[in-house]
Design an enzyme around this catalytic site. Sequence first.
Site, short mmCIF file in Angstrom:
data_model
loop_
_atom_site.label_atom_id
_atom_site.label_comp_id
_atom_site.label_asym_id
_atom_site.label_seq_id
_atom_site.Cartn_x
_atom_site.Cartn_y
_atom_site.Cartn_z
N GLU A 125 171.09 26.06 23.06
CA GLU A 125 170.26 24.68 23.41
C GLU A 125 168.93 24.41 22.56
OE1 GLU A 125 172.33 24.17 27.78
OE2 GLU A 125 170.09 24.99 27.85
N THR B 297 171.53 23.75 42.00
CA THR B 297 171.88 22.14 41.31
C THR B 297 171.42 21.17 42.21
OG1 THR B 297 173.48 23.43 39.92
CG2 THR B 297 173.63 21.12 39.99
N ARG C 245 163.26 22.00 42.68
CA ARG C 245 164.30 21.20 43.23
C ARG C 245 164.42 21.37 44.62
NH1 ARG C 245 169.37 22.99 39.42
NH2 ARG C 245 169.11 21.51 37.31
N TYR D 234 175.45 18.28 27.21
CA TYR D 234 176.32 18.49 28.49
C TYR D 234 177.86 18.62 28.12
CZ TYR D 234 172.56 17.86 31.95
OH TYR D 234 171.39 18.01 32.43
N ASN E 294 167.97 15.74 39.91
CA ASN E 294 167.41 16.95 40.31
C ASN E 294 166.42 17.86 39.18
OD1 ASN E 294 168.97 17.79 38.02
ND2 ASN E 294 170.66 18.96 39.47
N HIS F 105 166.55 20.59 33.52
CA HIS F 105 167.57 21.45 33.19
C HIS F 105 166.92 22.56 32.83
CE1 HIS F 105 170.80 22.76 30.79
NE2 HIS F 105 169.96 23.09 29.81
N LYS G 6 163.75 16.02 33.29
CA LYS G 6 164.61 14.91 33.18
C LYS G 6 163.94 13.73 33.32
CE LYS G 6 168.74 17.67 34.58
NZ LYS G 6 169.91 17.87 35.44
#
Length: 149
Positions: free
Chosen positions: A126, A91, A102, A49, A112, A115, A9
């Site tokens: 995806e 998460t 994480r 999402y 975090n 993905h 991310k």
Amino acid sequence: MERTFLAVKPDGVQRGLVGEIIRRFEAKGFTLVGLKMLRVSRELAEEHYGVHRERPFFAGLVEFITSGPVVAMVWQGEGVVASARKLIGATNPLQAEPGTIRGDLGISIGRNLIHGSDAPETAQQEISLWFQPAELASWDPCLGPWLVE
Ligand code: DAT
Ligand code: MG
């Protein structure tokens, strides 16, 4: 062979953790078959999402994921979907175990770092949402027999 979709991310990119994150999946023994850096469109973010559309954090999540470049990846290997989720950790990074991405590198649920697809079916959806088939390279790592008997 099983494949999963992973994306570093914008926080992971900005913090210079792309190499560290890729290193962990390489070291585990998984095979990188797709890799690109992109600025995510609002449309792609909302589709990706979509399952969270009704959640209170949805708008912020879309804002965040579109706020800077992302590194999108496809990884391959036996059991890679579930294993990648374990390597990524819970998460909420404060609840993620040490040793996970994480758990080792993050502190906030909204930052975090990465993905990872949550199931083989989601992974397929995806992968086809983020990658054209021609963007994926099928190859057999020469280490194969030393990784899987
Ligand atoms: P994961 O990324 O572990 O699969 P998820 O699919 O439940 O988690 O949620 C997607 C992302 O949305 C998550 O990585 C961070 C954000 N998110 C989830 N729950 C949140 C919450 N309670 N507050 C803020 N952001 C949240
Ligand atoms: Mg999820």
